[in-house]
Scaffold this active site. Structure first.
Site, short mmCIF file in Angstrom:
data_model
loop_
_atom_site.label_atom_id
_atom_site.label_comp_id
_atom_site.label_asym_id
_atom_site.label_seq_id
_atom_site.Cartn_x
_atom_site.Cartn_y
_atom_site.Cartn_z
N GLU A 56 -12.18 57.01 99.32
CA GLU A 56 -12.87 58.28 99.54
C GLU A 56 -13.95 58.06 100.61
O GLU A 56 -14.87 57.27 100.40
CB GLU A 56 -13.51 58.72 98.22
CG GLU A 56 -14.14 60.08 98.31
CD GLU A 56 -14.72 60.55 96.97
OE1 GLU A 56 -15.40 59.76 96.31
OE2 GLU A 56 -14.50 61.71 96.62
N GLU B 144 -16.45 63.95 86.26
CA GLU B 144 -15.78 64.55 87.42
C GLU B 144 -16.09 63.62 88.58
O GLU B 144 -17.22 63.54 89.05
CB GLU B 144 -16.33 65.96 87.64
CG GLU B 144 -15.38 66.84 88.43
CD GLU B 144 -15.70 66.80 89.91
OE1 GLU B 144 -15.09 65.95 90.60
OE2 GLU B 144 -16.53 67.58 90.35
N LYS C 234 -30.43 65.76 85.66
CA LYS C 234 -30.99 65.03 86.80
C LYS C 234 -30.21 65.38 88.07
O LYS C 234 -29.02 65.09 88.17
CB LYS C 234 -30.89 63.52 86.59
CG LYS C 234 -31.59 62.77 87.73
CD LYS C 234 -31.28 61.28 87.74
CE LYS C 234 -30.17 60.91 88.68
NZ LYS C 234 -30.48 61.09 90.10
N CYS D 296 -15.63 66.39 96.73
CA CYS D 296 -14.76 65.49 95.97
C CYS D 296 -13.30 65.89 96.10
O CYS D 296 -12.42 65.03 96.06
CB CYS D 296 -15.18 65.45 94.51
SG CYS D 296 -15.47 67.08 93.85
P1 NDP Z 1 -23.36 58.33 92.62
O1 NDP Z 1 -22.21 58.35 91.71
O2 NDP Z 1 -24.20 57.13 92.68
O3 NDP Z 1 -24.32 59.55 92.29
C1 NDP Z 1 -24.06 60.64 91.44
C2 NDP Z 1 -25.24 60.86 90.50
O4 NDP Z 1 -25.33 59.78 89.58
C3 NDP Z 1 -26.58 60.89 91.21
O5 NDP Z 1 -27.44 61.78 90.56
C4 NDP Z 1 -27.04 59.46 91.04
O6 NDP Z 1 -28.40 59.27 91.25
C5 NDP Z 1 -26.61 59.17 89.64
N1 NDP Z 1 -26.48 57.76 89.30
C6 NDP Z 1 -26.42 56.68 90.14
N2 NDP Z 1 -26.29 55.54 89.42
C7 NDP Z 1 -26.25 55.90 88.11
C8 NDP Z 1 -26.12 55.19 86.88
N3 NDP Z 1 -25.96 53.87 86.85
N4 NDP Z 1 -26.10 55.88 85.73
C9 NDP Z 1 -26.22 57.21 85.72
N5 NDP Z 1 -26.37 57.95 86.85
C10 NDP Z 1 -26.38 57.31 88.03
O7 NDP Z 1 -22.86 58.70 94.05
P2 NDP Z 1 -23.62 58.35 95.42
O8 NDP Z 1 -24.60 59.40 95.66
O9 NDP Z 1 -24.13 56.95 95.43
O10 NDP Z 1 -22.42 58.44 96.43
C11 NDP Z 1 -21.56 57.32 96.61
C12 NDP Z 1 -20.15 57.76 96.80
O11 NDP Z 1 -19.71 58.46 95.66
C13 NDP Z 1 -19.98 58.75 97.93
O12 NDP Z 1 -19.84 58.11 99.14
C14 NDP Z 1 -18.74 59.46 97.50
O13 NDP Z 1 -17.61 58.73 97.91
C15 NDP Z 1 -18.82 59.47 96.01
N6 NDP Z 1 -19.32 60.73 95.46
C16 NDP Z 1 -18.44 61.55 94.86
C17 NDP Z 1 -18.87 62.76 94.37
C18 NDP Z 1 -17.95 63.68 93.70
O14 NDP Z 1 -18.28 64.86 93.53
N7 NDP Z 1 -16.81 63.23 93.27
C19 NDP Z 1 -20.25 63.21 94.50
C20 NDP Z 1 -21.11 62.24 95.12
C21 NDP Z 1 -20.64 61.07 95.58
P3 NDP Z 1 -28.88 58.98 92.76
O15 NDP Z 1 -28.66 60.22 93.50
O16 NDP Z 1 -30.27 58.68 92.62
O17 NDP Z 1 -28.06 57.82 93.24
#
Ligand code: NDP
Length: 489
Positions: free
Chosen positions: A399, A268, A195, A302
């Site tokens: 972050e 990660e 996904k 990240c």
């Molecule tokens: P999320 O952790 O919500 O998103 C990462 C992925 O997980 C997306 O595909 C998301 O879907 C999906 N997801 C969301 N909720 C669930 C769940 N309950 N179970 C399984 N999968 C889920 O990150 P966000 O996009 O909301 O970003 C929020 C914060 O996270 C950012 O501001 C940043 O600080 C951090 N972040 C860190 C990352 C990294 O690489 N370490 C990457 C992205 C974000 P959907 O996109 O639909 O929400």
């Protein structure tokens, strides 16, 4: 007057020295109006859809599916059938052929994918073109090479694939994260349900064309789109492993959900990396490293070097140089080849950055933002530096995931280590110094999965990447990245 002087006299004098726009053509990508879910090698019409947009213009790009629990189950079922009916028994050399094909097709179509990545994600075209696409292809090439050598990779152990891997990825490097997930999973003999993030589904959907072009057997890779609910449905489904990249909060929720289930898990998660500048460092290069560390991909990274630790004796010098360098960064149209900092990925992310920046001001840090004209439409944030930051401030702890740098100082290497490690995260760090011995000693003492020396944000498929503490566990890249997709007898 000589002939040359006469010619010079006639040469037009530029009125001003600003760059002319150099937009990449967006016509190279043919988007469909509507995308289904890619299940069992076919496009399946989704029950519900949503619109995905271009964050630089807030314009709709396409309708995509919001996969329900049943639709996710159908994708897992398709992956299971593909695993049982051939893929897991295929010789490694045959699996490798598919991976090599995918890598080559990505290279051939890299301009098209780079434009798409910038359109849907907001990142500058020069980054998608020069970083995301070459690295995505390199991951497929690298793991293709291992597919028929697993018993040499893990001698005296008998590696076996796990089955179906559920993979959930974020929006900051959509195609690259897809490559990090899919390439090792397939090389190890697993099948996949992936996904992409809600805001950046298009490159993963476009990648389905690459899978078809490579004639990958149906069901080996299935792509389901949707928001967090779809991610949660994958986690709950009958998969054998979950690989997740994203926020620490969601990572923790997934870990709770899987506890006791026997399913394998790699996480990660976030980071708050220290980029440490010693007074003997080559300061001009270090300033380039600071800029690359935090403003690359709008800071949506990240492992971004979001906490700058500068030795006190060179503090003024570094900050002066940094502020001067910031005035030369070009913020704007992601498809312009001159752009250094593109659009923020979504309205929600912009709101989060703004909220944390406000907290920094309120807590007492000094803010610097270079003069900068932002486009009227879209989501934008000016590259920002905070000085006078205390370790307790939220901008030094949390972050931000945006183009915002928090600067702290130190006097001795011990103090640098203490401050750098004062975080719940442990994903990456940077060290800038002329002394090799100091690099080695810092690398041993910094509690981070990846440590760059006199460089920053360098990635290579052969190098393992991953974190400690709240940055997660498990590694991606290198042999370490294959192991979580294998069982050993
Ligand atoms: P999320 O952790 O919500 O998103 C990462 C992925 O997980 C997306 O595909 C998301 O879907 C999906 N997801 C969301 N909720 C669930 C769940 N309950 N179970 C399984 N999968 C889920 O990150 P966000 O996009 O909301 O970003 C929020 C914060 O996270 C950012 O501001 C940043 O600080 C951090 N972040 C860190 C990352 C990294 O690489 N370490 C990457 C992205 C974000 P959907 O996109 O639909 O929400």
């Amino acid at each position: 007057m000589t002939e040359l002087e006469r010619k010079q006299d006639r040469a037009p004098i530029p009125a001003d020295w600003t760059y002319a726009p150099a937009p990449e053509s967006r016509d190279i990508v043919r988007l469909r109006e509507r995308y289904g879910l890619f299940v069992g090698g076919e496009w399946v019409e989704p029950k519900e859809t949503y619109t995905t947009i271009d964050p630089a213009h807030e314009e709709p790009l396409a309708e995509v599916g919001q996969a329900t629990d049943e639709e996710v189950q159908a994708a897992v079922q398709a992956a299971r059938e593909a695993y049982d009916n051939g893929w897991s028994a295929l010789p490694g050399s045959e699996r490798a052929k598919y991976l090599f094909r995918i890598a080559r097709i990505l290279q051939e179509r890299s301009r098209e994918f780079a434009v798409l990545e910038s359109l849907n994600g907001g990142k500058p075209i020069k980054e998608s073109r020069d970083v995301d696409l070459p690295l995505a292809a390199a991951h497929f090439f690298y793991y293709a090479g291992w597919a028929d050598k697993l018993e040499y990779a893990f001698p005296n152990r008998t590696p076996k694939p796990l089955g179906v891997a559920g993979q959930v990825i974020p929006w900051n490097f959509p195609l690259l994260m897809l490559a990090w997930k899919i390439a090792p999973a397939l090389a190890a003999g697993n099948t996949v349900v992936l996904k992409p993030a809600e805001t950046t589904p298009l490159s993963a959907l476009h990648f389905c064309d690459v899978l078809r072009q490579a004639e990958l057997p149906p069901g080996v890779v299935n792509i389901v789109t949707g928001d967090g609910r779809t991610g949660a449905a994958i986690v709950k489904s009958d998969v054998d492993k979950i690989a997740f990249t994203g926020s620490t909060d969601v990572g923790k929720a997934i870990q709770r959900e899987l506890a006791g289930s026997g399913k394998k898990l790699t996480l990660e998660l976030g980071g708050k990396a220290a980029n440490v500048i010693f007074d003997d460092a080559a300061l001009d290069q270090a300033v380039e490293g600071i800029v690359n560390g935090i403003y690359f991909n709008q800071g949506h990274v990240c492992c971004a070097g979001s906490r700058l630790l500068v030795q006190e004796s060179v503090y003024e010098d570094v900050i002066d140089k940094l502020k001067r360098r910031l005035t030369t960064l070009r913020v704007g149209d992601p498809l312009d080849k001159n752009t250094d900092v593109g659009a923020i990925n979504s309205a929600q992310q912009l709101e989060k950055i703004e909220e944390l920046v406000e907290s920094g001001k309120e807590e007492g840090a000094a803010i610097y933002q270079p003069p900068c004209r932002l486009p009227e439409k879209g989501y934008w944030f000016v590259p920002t530096v905070f000085t006078d930051v205390a370790q307790s401030y939220r901008i030094a702890q949390e972050e931000i995931f945006g183009p915002v740098l928090s600067v702290l100082t130190f006097r001795t290497p011990d103090e640098a280590v203490e401050k750098a490690n004062n975080t719940p995260y442990g994903l990456s760090a940077g060290v800038w110094t002329e002394k090799g011995s100091r690099i080695l000693s810092m690398a041993q003492r910094l509690r981070a999965g990846v440590i760059w020396a006199n460089t920053y944000n360098r990635f290579d498929p052969t190098s393992p990447f991953g974190g400690y503490k709240e940055s997660g566990f498990g590694r991606e890249g290198g042999l370490h990245g294959l192991e979580p997709y294998l069982d050993f007898e």
